[in-house]
Write a protein that holds these residues in place. Sequence first.
Motif, short mmCIF file in Angstrom:
data_model
loop_
_atom_site.label_atom_id
_atom_site.label_comp_id
_atom_site.label_asym_id
_atom_site.label_seq_id
_atom_site.Cartn_x
_atom_site.Cartn_y
_atom_site.Cartn_z
N UNK A 211 0.83 -1.20 0.00
CA UNK A 211 0.00 0.00 0.00
C UNK A 211 0.87 1.25 0.00
N UNK A 212 1.89 1.26 0.86
CA UNK A 212 2.79 2.42 0.94
C UNK A 212 3.53 2.61 -0.38
N UNK A 213 4.02 1.52 -0.97
CA UNK A 213 4.73 1.61 -2.25
C UNK A 213 3.81 2.16 -3.34
N UNK A 214 2.56 1.69 -3.37
CA UNK A 214 1.61 2.16 -4.38
C UNK A 214 1.33 3.65 -4.22
N UNK A 215 1.24 4.12 -2.99
CA UNK A 215 1.01 5.55 -2.75
C UNK A 215 2.20 6.37 -3.24
N UNK A 216 3.41 5.87 -3.00
CA UNK A 216 4.61 6.56 -3.48
C UNK A 216 4.59 6.61 -5.02
N UNK A 217 4.17 5.52 -5.65
CA UNK A 217 4.03 5.52 -7.10
C UNK A 217 3.02 6.54 -7.58
N UNK A 218 1.93 6.69 -6.83
CA UNK A 218 0.91 7.70 -7.16
C UNK A 218 1.52 9.10 -7.12
N UNK A 219 2.38 9.36 -6.12
CA UNK A 219 3.04 10.66 -6.03
C UNK A 219 3.91 10.90 -7.27
N UNK A 220 4.61 9.87 -7.73
CA UNK A 220 5.48 10.01 -8.91
C UNK A 220 4.64 10.32 -10.14
#
Length: 276
Positions: A211-220
């Motif tokens: 979940x945290x990794x996916x959110x970071x991807x969303x920021x990118x």
Amino acid sequence: MSAPDALLAAVPRTASSGIRALARLGFAAIGVVYVLMGVLALLAAFGQRAGAHADKEEAVQHLQDLPAGSVLLGLIALGLLGYIAWRFTQAIRDTESKGSGAKGLAVRLWYVCSGLFYSGLALYAGKLALNGRAEKGGDSSQSLTAKVLAWPGGDWLLIVLGLVVIGIGLFQGYRAFSGRLKNDVDGQHLTAKQARLVFRAGQVGVTARGVVVAIIGYFVVQAGRQSHAGAVGSTDEAFDLLAAMGPLALGAVAAGLLAYGLYSLVQAKYPLLRGV
């Protein structure tokens, strides 16, 4: 046994035993970091500390305040370097027998990337251990993003990269519930009940990490869409977003990361290290 003899006995006798020792220390270091992250985020979710900031760098900072904090930080740095060494060993020696086909090479490249993911934290912990201070890496990610945006088509490159990162996060959820986690821990030393508990903790933990990794991807992706480097974010900003969703969302992910830390500590004690 005298102290010198005990130290000599602890020194790995072969290259393989040395790699195994580094891998186990790496799992332990990752476990400690995620346990601290989970605890800090849980405290924020329950209103026991200001802000939801609980990234990896802040987690290792808290080790400074403990007795022999510099020694602990040094061990964390060494452990993370050990994990990187193990991941490179998996890739180069093909310990998992993935082969040299396109799919196998992709998996082995993933091992390298997985190791390098912790290189910045290892450097940060090492600097804290030696100097007592170190600059956080949040600004460096924005600087790198700004450089990419300056390239021709840099915004599209960031969007594609962000989608890949989101895919990696989603894959973590698949990995958690596909049965693959059973290949991470040597369950022959555990009772059936303990093995189930460890497996469930791994499922919860890996999902929360995804979940945290996916959110970071969303920021990118947002940084690419807006052509704005300031939109990029790290774990720190991911926790802020979860906090904005409410204490339940933040608390659930925080508990998951705590579970992942405990799972990694069990993996350090009972690892499955093939090919060495």
